[in-house]
Design a protein around this motif. Structure first.
Motif, mmCIF file in Angstrom:
data_model
loop_
_atom_site.group_PDB
_atom_site.id
_atom_site.type_symbol
_atom_site.label_atom_id
_atom_site.label_comp_id
_atom_site.label_asym_id
_atom_site.label_seq_id
_atom_site.Cartn_x
_atom_site.Cartn_y
_atom_site.Cartn_z
ATOM 1 N N ASP A 82 0.879 -1.173 0.000
ATOM 2 C CA ASP A 82 0.000 0.000 0.000
ATOM 3 C C ASP A 82 0.910 1.215 0.000
ATOM 4 O OD1 ASP A 82 -2.449 -1.405 0.229
ATOM 5 O OD2 ASP A 82 -2.077 -1.687 2.369
ATOM 6 N N TRP B 71 1.087 5.669 -0.444
ATOM 7 C CA TRP B 71 0.439 6.972 -0.583
ATOM 8 C C TRP B 71 1.497 8.048 -0.747
ATOM 9 C CZ3 TRP B 71 -0.967 3.335 3.037
ATOM 10 C CH2 TRP B 71 -2.279 2.856 2.994
ATOM 11 N N ARG C 270 -2.747 17.393 -0.820
ATOM 12 C CA ARG C 270 -3.488 16.201 -1.217
ATOM 13 C C ARG C 270 -2.707 14.938 -0.895
ATOM 14 N NH1 ARG C 270 -5.859 15.032 -7.348
ATOM 15 N NH2 ARG C 270 -6.812 13.036 -6.845
ATOM 16 N N LYS D 110 -2.478 11.263 -1.980
ATOM 17 C CA LYS D 110 -2.928 10.517 -3.144
ATOM 18 C C LYS D 110 -2.450 9.075 -3.048
ATOM 19 C CE LYS D 110 -3.012 11.042 -8.120
ATOM 20 N NZ LYS D 110 -2.605 11.815 -9.265
ATOM 21 N N ARG D 111 -3.363 8.136 -3.177
ATOM 22 C CA ARG D 111 -2.976 6.715 -3.179
ATOM 23 C C ARG D 111 -2.231 6.466 -4.481
ATOM 24 N NH1 ARG D 111 -4.006 1.141 -0.928
ATOM 25 N NH2 ARG D 111 -5.944 1.896 -0.005
ATOM 26 N N ILE D 112 -1.087 5.816 -4.443
ATOM 27 C CA ILE D 112 -0.410 5.498 -5.686
ATOM 28 C C ILE D 112 -0.362 3.998 -5.888
ATOM 29 C CG2 ILE D 112 0.841 7.652 -6.045
ATOM 30 C CD1 ILE D 112 3.268 6.428 -4.794
ATOM 31 N N ASN D 113 -0.278 3.627 -7.143
ATOM 32 C CA ASN D 113 -0.358 2.223 -7.497
ATOM 33 C C ASN D 113 1.009 1.572 -7.317
ATOM 34 O OD1 ASN D 113 -0.793 -0.240 -8.819
ATOM 35 N ND2 ASN D 113 -2.422 0.683 -10.018
ATOM 36 N N ARG E 54 2.022 -1.202 -8.132
ATOM 37 C CA ARG E 54 2.449 -2.137 -9.193
ATOM 38 C C ARG E 54 3.671 -1.585 -9.915
ATOM 39 N NH1 ARG E 54 -2.060 -2.633 -6.367
ATOM 40 N NH2 ARG E 54 -3.186 -4.547 -6.822
ATOM 41 N N ARG F 294 0.525 6.302 9.661
ATOM 42 C CA ARG F 294 -0.820 6.319 9.108
ATOM 43 C C ARG F 294 -0.851 7.333 7.980
ATOM 44 N NH1 ARG F 294 -4.099 6.982 14.693
ATOM 45 N NH2 ARG F 294 -3.995 4.845 15.447
ATOM 46 N N LYS F 295 -1.815 7.139 7.082
ATOM 47 C CA LYS F 295 -2.003 8.048 5.954
ATOM 48 C C LYS F 295 -2.210 9.483 6.442
ATOM 49 C CE LYS F 295 -6.014 8.523 3.048
ATOM 50 N NZ LYS F 295 -7.257 7.865 2.629
ATOM 51 N N GLN F 296 -2.957 9.630 7.522
ATOM 52 C CA GLN F 296 -3.263 10.962 8.055
ATOM 53 C C GLN F 296 -1.991 11.692 8.520
ATOM 54 O OE1 GLN F 296 -6.014 12.569 7.961
ATOM 55 N NE2 GLN F 296 -5.712 14.228 9.424
#
Lengths: 259, 388
Positions: free
Chosen positions: A103, A105, A113, A115-118, A120, A251-253
């Motif tokens: 996972d 971000w 912002r 942003k979730r990044i892929n 892959r 955490r993302k936050q």
């Protein structure tokens, strides 16, 4: 007819047994190296990344790294960019998980912002460098299949030479040959072979220091790309272990209030 | 406005001596319009300078203060303005975070528009994409949970939209009389607004739900007559907006949805944007990522521009030492047939400079399209910024 089959089998058996042995031994070395590094808890370090192009022109990036060891999962890590100035405050959060995709971000301070990044994106370059995302990610044991090749001297030490093949998808490599020394399971060198199995890059790791009287960390990692003539040097500074980081800091936050 | 600029600059100078972290950028921007204007006589070329310094003071382990200013100086075409983008105190107490002062927040996941992003007013003088925002006074409380965050916003003070002079481009051809702005609330621009949001990540999914109650950030422009001349008067209605955002990563696909339900005096409206981004990573081992974006927007609001619109684009990330990037997109209005093409590209020069290009053309703008006022405002813009 029957005797020929028997003869063929007799010839084959030792080969098969040897192959299995080499794989077991390779995995055993990888597990031992992983076990040796367990229990560090967390660490923080500063990274100076110097990109050198074919003509020798250099550009430098400054990145701070924070890593948290997770007992039942891959490590969590934060990369905070200080330079170049236009990306200052940008940060990347990675939750690595063995074979399952990580996972990831990215925090973009100009837009505030997250942003979730892929994740892959394994084989692509990290920050325009010769390091791919997969070279810098958490090296969990289950990410590769192993095969022991030989033992040989390396610098001042004796090394295991192990071939590893990525078990995860989207890798840019068919295989890697790694040199791991016998007296601390320290990675000394990696040869990377591209998707066509041609020599692509060589990583040389040096300047190891021991922390907490146990854990080894290098001061220098140099990646040379044999195909494009470029290289990237990572200089690690200011390692600090067990700094009190917790899951809350990964955490993302938390990306919105990094300093 | 000059007073604000001057006092901001003075404030900045007096406090900068104690700043622990100063960063930001200064930029010069040139913009050229490729067609003659309607009505005639509007500018064809413009130059401007901008600065955006940011200071950060760390006040112990759990507190910090940040100040971010923005100013643009132009040749007197009404884009000249200054703003306090951020002046806030952050206090962290375990899983509780307080942000008090002027700040901006971003909500949402889609690329072609930002529907649910409702807290800040858009700085229209800086761009129409909604990504430049005016600093909003707020008390912002966040409660962190294992997977997400619950946020409460109290928003005193309203930031009205600013429009460039009618000599400028990319603005309505009829003058907007900001000073005559009307508000639905009897407290006018002093109505205290509020919002709640919960957002979380679960595996490959990120989602958020939100509700906002207060004055609508973007005005409805009402045609009127003033001294025998046509003018537009901004009207700011009160609204309640429910928002939903969701994003999932499935292989090379990233799926996105944003939807809102907006309740106003003149009706209840639904709007949504949804689509995907598909990325070919490290194409042919070149290090280049090529992404394909497709998004569809529907909107029931009478003033809507994106009422039945498709957006498709290509994103190229070269992943080189200069972080070169290109994003090219086409907006297509399925109902009216209008089209607009937009290109954004950027590249770092050396260690501290960045060159950015932005170009947009408005093709086949249909009569009756709210974009009609921009039909002859095709432009190409270059910006050279120095970062520190």
């Amino acid at each position: 007819m029957f005797s020929r089959l028997l003869m063929t089998l007799a010839l084959l058996i030792p080969v098969v047994a040897q192959a299995g042995e080499a794989e077991d031994r390779g995995l055993e070395i990888a597990r031992a190296a992983d076990a040796y590094d367990q229990g560090f808890g967390d660490f923080q370090a500063d990274m100076v990344m110097t990109l050198k192009d074919r003509r020798g022109r250099k550009t430098t990036r400054y990145i701070r790294i924070r890593t948290l060891e997770m007992p039942d999962d891959g490590d969590r890590s934060l990369s905070i960019f200080d330079e170049p100035a236009d990306v200052k405050g940008t940060a990347m959060l990675t939750w690595s998980h063995g074979l399952k995709p990580d996972d990831q971000w990215l925090y973009l301070p100009a837009l505030k912002r997250v942003k979730r990044i892929n994740s892959r994106n394994k084989s692509g370059p990290f920050m325009g460098s010769e390091f791919a995302f997969e070279d810098l990610g958490s090296q969990e044991v289950e990410k590769y299949h192993y095969r022991f090749l030989r033992e040989e001297p390396c610098d001042d030490s004796q090394c295991f030479v192990v071939e590893r093949t990525p078990a995860y998808t989207y890798s840019g490599y068919t295989r890697q040959v790694v040199w791991i020394d016998k007296n601390g399971y320290r990675l000394r060198k990696v040869d990377y072979y591209d998707r066509k199995n041609a020599p692509l890059k060589t990583l040389t790791v040096s300047g190891y220091r021991q922390y907490l009287e146990h854990y080894w960390r290098p001061d220098r990692m140099e990646m040379v790309n044999h195909q494009n003539g470029k290289s990237t040097l990572l200089e690690w500074k200011n390692y600090r272990f067990r700094t009190g980081l917790s899951e809350r800091d990964f955490r993302k936050q938390a990306l919105k209030r990094l300093r | 406005m000059r007073g604000l600029l001057l006092s901001s600059a003075l404030l900045a100078a007096s406090v900068s001596a104690f700043a622990e972290g100063l960063s930001g950028n200064m930029a010069v921007e040139g913009r050229a319009f490729t067609q003659g204007s309607v009505p005639p006589g509007r500018v064809d070329n413009e130059w401007s300078l901008s600065a955006q310094p940011r200071w950060q003071w760390v006040l112990g382990r759990d507190d910090e203060l940040t100040l971010e200013l923005f100013a643009r100086i132009d040749e007197g075409l009404g884009r000249q303005h200054g703003d306090i983008r951020e002046l806030r105190w952050l206090h962290v107490d375990g899983d509780n975070e307080w942000r008090i002062g002027i700040d901006s927040v971003f909500w949402g996941v889609t690329e072609s528009r930002h529907l649910v992003d409702v807290i800040n007013s858009v700085d229209r003088l800086e761009g129409l994409d909604g990504e430049d925002k005016l600093g909003q006074p707020m008390i912002h409380y966040s409660r962190l949970t294992e997977d997400g965050v619950l946020e409460v916003f109290l928003l005193p003070g309203f930031r009205a939209a600013h429009y460039a002079d009618t000599d400028a481009r990319l603005t309505p051809s009829i003058p907007v009389r900001e000073s005559l702005a009307r508000y639905e609330s009897s407290q006018e621009d002093r109505h205290v607004d509020g919002a709640l949001r919960y957002s979380a990540s679960m595996g490959d999914h990120d989602f958020g739900v939100s509700v906002f109650r207060g004055t609508q950030r973007e005005p409805l422009l009402q045609a009127s007559m003033l001294n025998g001349q046509p003018v537009l008067i901004p009207f700011y209605p009160l609204m309640t907006q429910w928002g939903l955002e969701w994003q999932a990563i499935l292989g090379e696909w990233t799926w996105k949805i944003e939807a809102i339900r907006r309740i106003r005096d003149d009706g209840r409206f639904t709007a949504a944007t949804s689509g995907f981004e598909y990325t070919f990573y490290d194409l042919g081992a070149s290090g280049i990522d090529v992404g394909w974006l497709l998004e569809y927007s529907s909107d029931q609001r009478p003033e809507a521009v994106f009422d039945d619109d498709w957006f498709t684009g290509v994103r190229l990330a070269f992943n080189d030492a200069q972080s070169s990037e290109i994003l090219a997109g086409l907006l297509y209005d399925a109902r009216r047939g209008s089209q607009s093409l937009r290109v954004e590209a950027s590249r770092r020069l050396g260690d501290s400079w960045k060159l950015s290009l932005e170009a947009q053309s408005f093709n086949h703008v249909a009569a009756g399209d709210p974009l009609k006022t921009l039909a002859r405002d095709d432009y190409i813009q270059l910006e050279l910024a120095w970062y520190f």
